[in-house]
Design an enzyme around this catalytic site. Structure first.
Site, PDB file in Angstrom:
ATOM      1  N   THR A  67      -0.910   7.594  -1.092  1.00 22.27           N
ATOM      2  CA  THR A  67      -2.184   7.551  -1.817  1.00 22.27           C
ATOM      3  C   THR A  67      -3.145   6.502  -1.270  1.00 22.27           C
ATOM      4  O   THR A  67      -4.325   6.510  -1.609  1.00 22.27           O
ATOM      5  CB  THR A  67      -1.928   7.232  -3.298  1.00 22.27           C
ATOM      6  OG1 THR A  67      -1.374   5.904  -3.402  1.00 22.27           O
ATOM      7  CG2 THR A  67      -0.937   8.220  -3.911  1.00 22.27           C
ATOM      8  N   ASP A 103       4.962  -5.745  10.630  1.00 16.34           N
ATOM      9  CA  ASP A 103       5.993  -5.373  11.603  1.00 16.34           C
ATOM     10  C   ASP A 103       5.920  -6.247  12.842  1.00 16.34           C
ATOM     11  O   ASP A 103       6.938  -6.642  13.413  1.00 16.34           O
ATOM     12  CB  ASP A 103       5.854  -3.909  11.999  1.00 16.34           C
ATOM     13  CG  ASP A 103       6.265  -2.962  10.876  1.00 16.34           C
ATOM     14  OD1 ASP A 103       6.865  -3.437   9.902  1.00 16.34           O
ATOM     15  OD2 ASP A 103       5.975  -1.754  10.979  1.00 16.34           O
ATOM     16  N   ARG A 131       0.842  -1.198   0.000  1.00 17.80           N
ATOM     17  CA  ARG A 131       0.000   0.000   0.000  1.00 17.80           C
ATOM     18  C   ARG A 131       0.873   1.242   0.000  1.00 17.80           C
ATOM     19  O   ARG A 131       1.736   1.402   0.859  1.00 17.80           O
ATOM     20  CB  ARG A 131      -0.917   0.011   1.232  1.00 17.80           C
ATOM     21  CG  ARG A 131      -1.908   1.175   1.227  1.00 17.80           C
ATOM     22  CD  ARG A 131      -2.861   1.113   2.393  1.00 17.80           C
ATOM     23  NE  ARG A 131      -2.223   1.403   3.656  1.00 17.80           N
ATOM     24  CZ  ARG A 131      -2.875   1.652   4.794  1.00 17.80           C
ATOM     25  NH1 ARG A 131      -4.197   1.593   4.797  1.00 17.80           N
ATOM     26  NH2 ARG A 131      -2.239   1.900   5.911  1.00 17.80           N
ATOM     27  N   ASP A 147       0.650  -2.641  12.903  1.00 19.65           N
ATOM     28  CA  ASP A 147       1.074  -3.118  11.590  1.00 19.65           C
ATOM     29  C   ASP A 147       1.381  -4.612  11.692  1.00 19.65           C
ATOM     30  O   ASP A 147       2.344  -5.017  12.355  1.00 19.65           O
ATOM     31  CB  ASP A 147       2.315  -2.351  11.124  1.00 19.65           C
ATOM     32  CG  ASP A 147       2.705  -2.707   9.700  1.00 19.65           C
ATOM     33  OD1 ASP A 147       3.097  -3.869   9.467  1.00 19.65           O
ATOM     34  OD2 ASP A 147       2.632  -1.825   8.826  1.00 19.65           O
TER      35      ASP A 147
END
Length: 212
Positions: A107, A206, A103, A203
């Protein structure tokens, strides 16, 4: 499009520990693996089978076997890799393809950087692994990629989903006749201003593999 949030005490228990900021990466990986196997049980409820007869020590027994072609499991790199073993534990005869998507944080649009999939997916049931259904852009692009190659139906397994992402998928595939399903451990309330699920679990990539 069909959405299923699995309502089971073990799913809720493992998800709670995954959310905890104190959960280290090794524990996170193990729990994610276990949670995916529980989700996979529900996600494969409509897996295609054919009649089969086997010989027991006493007599013939009628049952079923998975149909051919084999189901295709597609983890979205990199975080989807943390879900692969939990899925293939339940579907050991499944074939595995890989789809690298990321991603763009500016944007929030999905960008493809790697593919390892059959060119022709006609007649194939596909299971996409993506831990977080946030804005829905990445998962929508992955599903469309599979549909463009002829997948007969697509089921996405997500640890968590947000209403915004589910709405996006419904809008994108509103006129699609191919069955599409999302199976998740929970639907959280919303996204924050940078597109992360809240309360979420952070995340997933992560937390699975460390910050790189």
């Amino acid at each position: 499009m069909e959405t299923l949030a699995v309502d089971h005490p073990l799913v809720a228990h493992k998800l709670t520990t995954l959310r905890d900021v104190r959960t280290d990466s090794p524990t996170f990986r193990r729990l994610a693996d276990e949670l995916v196997t529980l989700l996979a049980y529900e996600a494969t409820r409509d897996v295609r089978v054919v009649d089969a007869t086997v010989q027991t020590p006493l007599a013939p027994a009628h049952g079923v076997q998975l149909a051919r072609p084999a189901p295709l499991v597609v983890p979205i790199l990199r975080a989807g890799l943390g879900m692969l073993e939990g899925m293939t534990r339940l579907l050991p005869t499944a074939e595995v393809g890989f789809l690298g998507m990321v991603r763009n944080e500016a944007t929030l649009q999905a960008e493809t950087y790697a593919t390892r999939l059959p060119d022709d997916l006609s007649g194939r049931q596909c299971y996409v692994l993506d831990p977080m259904l946030a804005t829905g852009g990445t998962l929508a692009a992955a599903i469309q990629f599979l549909l463009d190659r002829g997948a007969m139906d697509v089921t996405a397994l997500c640890l968590l989903a947000a209403p915004e992402g589910l709405k996006h998928l419904e809008e994108v595939f509103e006129s699609t006749s191919t069955p599409i399903r999302v199976v998740t451990a929970a639907i959280d309330p919303n996204l924050n201003e940078v597109g992360y699920i809240v309360p979420g679990l952070g995340d997933a990539g992560d937390r699975l593999y460390g910050v790189v």
